[in-house]
Motif scaffolding. Structure first.
Motif, PDB file in Angstrom:
ATOM      1  N   GLU A   1      -2.502  -3.433  -3.475  1.00  0.00           N
ATOM      2  CA  GLU A   1      -3.052  -2.240  -4.117  1.00  0.00           C
ATOM      3  C   GLU A   1      -2.481  -2.224  -5.538  1.00  0.00           C
ATOM      4  OE1 GLU A   1      -4.281   0.851  -5.775  1.00  0.00           O
ATOM      5  OE2 GLU A   1      -5.026   0.735  -3.730  1.00  0.00           O
TER       6      GLU A   1
ATOM      7  N   GLN B   1      -2.418   0.102  -7.859  1.00  0.00           N
ATOM      8  CA  GLN B   1      -1.809   1.367  -8.279  1.00  0.00           C
ATOM      9  C   GLN B   1      -0.575   1.650  -7.423  1.00  0.00           C
ATOM     10  OE1 GLN B   1      -3.239   3.079 -10.913  1.00  0.00           O
ATOM     11  NE2 GLN B   1      -4.663   1.363 -10.990  1.00  0.00           N
TER      12      GLN B   1
ATOM     13  N   ASP C   1      -3.519   5.111   4.644  1.00  0.00           N
ATOM     14  CA  ASP C   1      -4.258   3.855   4.516  1.00  0.00           C
ATOM     15  C   ASP C   1      -3.514   2.728   5.226  1.00  0.00           C
ATOM     16  OD1 ASP C   1      -6.224   5.103   3.095  1.00  0.00           O
ATOM     17  OD2 ASP C   1      -5.795   4.137   1.181  1.00  0.00           O
TER      18      ASP C   1
ATOM     19  N   LYS D   1     -11.583  -1.491  -1.304  1.00  0.00           N
ATOM     20  CA  LYS D   1     -10.911  -0.790  -0.217  1.00  0.00           C
ATOM     21  C   LYS D   1     -11.891   0.180   0.445  1.00  0.00           C
ATOM     22  CE  LYS D   1      -6.919   1.756  -0.815  1.00  0.00           C
ATOM     23  NZ  LYS D   1      -5.616   1.985  -1.390  1.00  0.00           N
TER      24      LYS D   1
ATOM     25  N   LEU E   1      -6.825  -5.139  -3.750  1.00  0.00           N
ATOM     26  CA  LEU E   1      -7.629  -4.089  -3.131  1.00  0.00           C
ATOM     27  C   LEU E   1      -8.064  -3.127  -4.228  1.00  0.00           C
ATOM     28  CD1 LEU E   1      -5.265  -3.393  -0.116  1.00  0.00           C
ATOM     29  CD2 LEU E   1      -7.205  -4.961  -0.220  1.00  0.00           C
ATOM     30  N   THR E   2      -9.341  -3.053  -4.471  1.00  0.00           N
ATOM     31  CA  THR E   2      -9.820  -2.189  -5.548  1.00  0.00           C
ATOM     32  C   THR E   2     -10.526  -0.985  -4.962  1.00  0.00           C
ATOM     33  OG1 THR E   2     -11.930  -3.354  -5.699  1.00  0.00           O
ATOM     34  CG2 THR E   2     -10.137  -4.170  -7.087  1.00  0.00           C
ATOM     35  N   SER E   3     -10.546   0.088  -5.715  1.00  0.00           N
ATOM     36  CA  SER E   3     -11.277   1.265  -5.256  1.00  0.00           C
ATOM     37  C   SER E   3     -12.659   1.296  -5.906  1.00  0.00           C
ATOM     38  CB  SER E   3     -10.500   2.541  -5.573  1.00  0.00           C
ATOM     39  OG  SER E   3     -10.085   2.523  -6.907  1.00  0.00           O
TER      40      SER E   3
ATOM     41  N   GLU F   1       0.842  -1.199   0.000  1.00  0.00           N
ATOM     42  CA  GLU F   1       0.000   0.000   0.000  1.00  0.00           C
ATOM     43  C   GLU F   1       0.878   1.251   0.000  1.00  0.00           C
ATOM     44  OE1 GLU F   1      -2.295   2.696  -0.251  1.00  0.00           O
ATOM     45  OE2 GLU F   1      -3.532   0.919   0.043  1.00  0.00           O
TER      46      GLU F   1
END
Length: 150
Positions: free
Chosen positions: A71, A73, A23, A123, A100-102, A18
């Protein structure tokens, strides 16, 4: 990993990948507050994640994680690259990977690269949603352990 009555008896090692320090702190605090039997290790980029799972360099004395929370990104080496290496290398493909997606689009982006994570979990946006998020990680882990012990 030893199991007893379907429940894991050993702590699990979770690697959180992350880049956002805020976060990361929320994840860490909520895992601790939930009193789950696990150890959370945190790295903030893809190259560090790969070094950690391969136990290279500064991570040579760290345990290989049981689960990676990824994550997609990331700065430098992307989450897609990390997932690809984890899933295509026999020594690593037993590690459970949770992307983990937004948003729902995050799952589609990963899949568009011909890759498949073990799970996709959205997330949390708000700090109070992290408790539910941590519970979903724990439920996912127990599902894996039970499947392996059958």
């Amino acid at each position: 990993m030893a199991t007893e009555g379907g429940q894991s008896t050993d702590p699990i090692d979770i690697l959180l990948v992350e880049p956002n320090p805020g976060d990361s702190r929320l994840f860490e605090e909520n895992f601790r507050d939930a009193k789950l039997l696990n150890t959370v290790h945190i790295v903030d980029d893809g190259q560090s994640a790969l070094d950690f799972v391969h136990q290279r360099g500064e991570y040579s004395s760290e345990p290989q994680p049981d689960m990676v929370l990824l994550e997609p990104q990331l700065p430098g080496k992307s989450g897609i690259d990390v997932l690809s290496e984890l899933k295509n290398e026999p020594a690593l493909n037993e590690i459970a990977v949770v992307v983990l997606t937004s948003s729902d689009a995050g799952e589609q982006i990963v899949q568009s690269h011909g890759l498949e994570a073990d799970a996709y979990i959205q997330k949390p946006i708000e700090p109070e949603d992290f408790v539910e998020f941590v519970q979903s990680i724990e439920d996912f882990w127990f599902a894996i352990v039970q499947k392996q012990s059958q």
